[in-house]
Design an enzyme around this catalytic site. Structure first.
Site, mmCIF file in Angstrom:
data_model
loop_
_atom_site.group_PDB
_atom_site.id
_atom_site.type_symbol
_atom_site.label_atom_id
_atom_site.label_comp_id
_atom_site.label_asym_id
_atom_site.label_seq_id
_atom_site.Cartn_x
_atom_site.Cartn_y
_atom_site.Cartn_z
ATOM 1 N N ARG A 132 0.846 -1.191 0.000
ATOM 2 C CA ARG A 132 0.000 0.000 0.000
ATOM 3 C C ARG A 132 0.886 1.249 0.000
ATOM 4 O O ARG A 132 1.507 1.572 1.010
ATOM 5 C CB ARG A 132 -0.928 0.010 1.217
ATOM 6 C CG ARG A 132 -1.813 1.255 1.271
ATOM 7 C CD ARG A 132 -3.018 1.116 2.174
ATOM 8 N NE ARG A 132 -2.686 1.053 3.590
ATOM 9 C CZ ARG A 132 -3.603 1.140 4.569
ATOM 10 N NH1 ARG A 132 -4.888 1.289 4.267
ATOM 11 N NH2 ARG A 132 -3.229 1.054 5.835
ATOM 12 N N ASP A 147 -3.865 3.283 13.943
ATOM 13 C CA ASP A 147 -3.041 3.860 12.888
ATOM 14 C C ASP A 147 -3.595 5.232 12.553
ATOM 15 O O ASP A 147 -4.443 5.774 13.264
ATOM 16 C CB ASP A 147 -2.954 2.937 11.670
ATOM 17 C CG ASP A 147 -4.284 2.770 10.939
ATOM 18 O OD1 ASP A 147 -5.267 3.465 11.285
ATOM 19 O OD2 ASP A 147 -4.340 1.950 10.004
#
Length: 542
Positions: free
Chosen positions: A172, A456
């Protein structure tokens, strides 16, 4: 492969004496030439699409509405098209583990028993130059089987299992909004997405093909099918540049913005030769709802983050539409994150949390998802058991077309269908999580264990966005207190004092606590709402 001209890219703001180890192996002349060409060809369009985001947000502020696009109705109505069949390494995705690309996580994720590892340069990784370059080094070393790690604290050693037992890597890159200040062309930084994609693809495309896999990607923060079209153009160019077949690259798109939820079919259509699925990114999705409808009045006010479960009507609409869309077009539908961190010291609390994880994964498997995410290796067997019970020996359940699902434009933004309200404790929790996460991020950590959950950047975004929304809406909590900037500052100051008392002055000063406190208040209370907290945070990152 095209013969590269000398790269005009400049490496800036990097002290040669403190450059990441093996930087020269990653920033070769040929690799930099490729990234420079990506930058020249595609950054102008990236810039146009970022401006389009702003214009669309202004329109949402004016109308407090979204709808499926009339100009693409013919794509949705055409039942004949499908995405390309999944390559063998991406056909069975029943459990995927996510995490940053540090050396220990690289080994643990590959060894975890998950089918896929989302190797994250985005929300689970603070983009220090060390992390950007070190992550690329670790992935190459993993493919070359020359990676190991010894924990300096415990002395425990980590090494890779046999190749056939390792997870398939899906990288990603950073979202379109983030630039990489250390690589510039004529004083203009290269988008972080092109740096992460470009370096990984250039160094590993052929290496991965030799291993029987390929260059696979997760695309984050996508807001429209036009952004998916840009990625497709990049993929076509990149494959031609290194001389590999079109369709070798495969991309899974995170549907983690409210605008993208209205363009799922169009996103798959634009990427159809390279698409392998869509993912339901729940925390960023909630953040996107608040960001886009933050001034839409009381009916768009979200309750506490933990009160917005996946059984909320508007979240059910989102996930069921995603499954139906993917299976209609032959793509994988990947479910959301289980962020719980198992605690072996408290078996009773651990089992209660695991029961919630099982219920979540059972629901996803029952709804037709083909796989789901976990944040910790101990959750891999838990999630796998849930999907094994439904899939058996089948790699997926794309044959479940979910034609029973019917979702209207209004269903996706029916926030007021949820019978829950913001609470005072929810405000306190948002301040506590936001402060702790930002402090860790400023020290270079993107995935952080906080109060038993792996947090996150997405969870930090929803925390600060809810603070902003509740203050802006003047929410009155159950204890009679009103959400005001002064109340938020009071809670934040008390939290900072408690952290100092807990850590002691020396450890407190060694951290980035005051910076984190100040930044949280800025992005939570400024009238001019920051599109992403990582933009001002990046200016403070070493």
């Amino acid at each position: 492969m095209s013969a590269p001209a000398p790269s005009p890219l400049a490496i800036v703001d990097v002290d040669p004496g403190k450059a990441p180890a093996r930087q020269d192996e990653i920033l070769t002349e040929a690799a930099l030439a490729f990234v420079a060409e990506l930058h020249r060809r595609f950054t102008p369009r990236r810039d146009e699409l970022l401006a389009r985001r702003d214009a669309r947000r202004a329109e949402i502020a004016r109308t407090s509405a979204l709808d499926f696009l009339p100009e693409t109705a013919h794509i949705r109505a055409d039942d004949s098209w499908r995405v390309a069949p999944a390559p063998a390494p991406l056909d069975d995705r029943r459990v995927e583990i996510t995490g940053p690309t540090d050396r220990k996580m690289t080994i643990n994720a590959l060894n975890s028993g998950a089918k896929v590892w989302l190797a994250d340069f985005e929300d689970a990784s603070a983009p220090t130059w060390q992390n950007v370059i070190g992550g690329q080094v670790n992935l190459i070393d993993a493919y070359e089987r020359r990676i190991d790690f010894t924990d300096p604290d415990s002395g425990k050693s980590y090494a890779l299992k046999p190749a056939e037992e390792l997870a398939t890597v899906v990288v990603r890159p950073r979202g379109w909004h983030l630039d990489e200040r250390h690589l510039q062309l004529d004083g203009t930084p290269v988008p972080g997405a092109l740096v992460d994609f470009g370096l990984y693809f250039f160094h590993n495309a052929r290496r991965l093909l030799d291993l029987g896999k390929g260059p696979y990607f997760y695309l984050p923060k996508t807001e429209s099918h036009l952004e998916a079209r840009l990625w497709n153009e990049i993929f076509v160019f990149a494959q031609d540049y290194v001389g590999i077949a079109q369709g070798t690259i495969r991309a899974t798109v995170l549907i983690e913005t409210i605008t993208a939820a209205y363009e799922m079919e169009e996103i798959l259509y634009e990427l159809r030769d390279h698409a392998s699925g869509l993912n339901a990114g729940r925390w960023d999705y909630l953040f996107s709802i608040v960001k886009n409808f933050r001034d839409g009045g009381e009916k768009f006010v979200l309750p506490d983050r933990n009160a917005v479960t996946m059984t909320a009507p508007f979240m059910r609409a989102y996930t069921e539409l995603l499954v139906r869309t993917c299976h209609k077009r032959g793509a994988h539908a990947i479910g959301g994150m289980a962020a719980f961190i198992p605690n072996r010291r408290d078996p009773e609390a651990n089992e209660k949390a695991l029961a919630k994880v099982r219920a979540d994964k059972d629901r996803e498997a029952g709804d037709g998802f083909d796989g789901s995410w976990v944040a910790h290796p101990d959750l891999v067997p838990v999630a796998r058991a849930c999907f094994d019970a439904v899939l058996g020996d089948k790699p997926h359940q794309k044959d479940r077309l979910r034609e029973d699902v019917s979702v209207t434009a209004a269903d996706l933004i029916a926030i007021d269908s949820l019978d829950a309200r913001p609470t005072y404790q929810g405000l306190v929790d948002a301040v506590r999580v936001g402060t702790r996460y930002i402090e860790a991020w400023l020290r270079g950590l993107g995935a952080v264990a906080i109060f038993g959950l792996m947090e996150d950047a997405a969870t930090a975004e929803i925390s600060r966005s809810q603070i902003w929304q509740w203050v802006d809406a003047g929410v009155v909590f159950e204890n009679g207190e009103k959400a005001t900037a002064d109340l938020v500052r009071k809670i934040a100051d008390e939290e900072l004092a408690a952290i100092r008392a807990d850590l002691g002055d020396a450890a407190f000063t060694a951290g980035a606590w005051q910076q984190a406190h100040d930044l949280l208040l800025k992005v939570s209370l400024d009238t001019d709402y920051a599109a992403f907290l990582t933009l001002p945070a990046y200016e403070l990152l070493d």
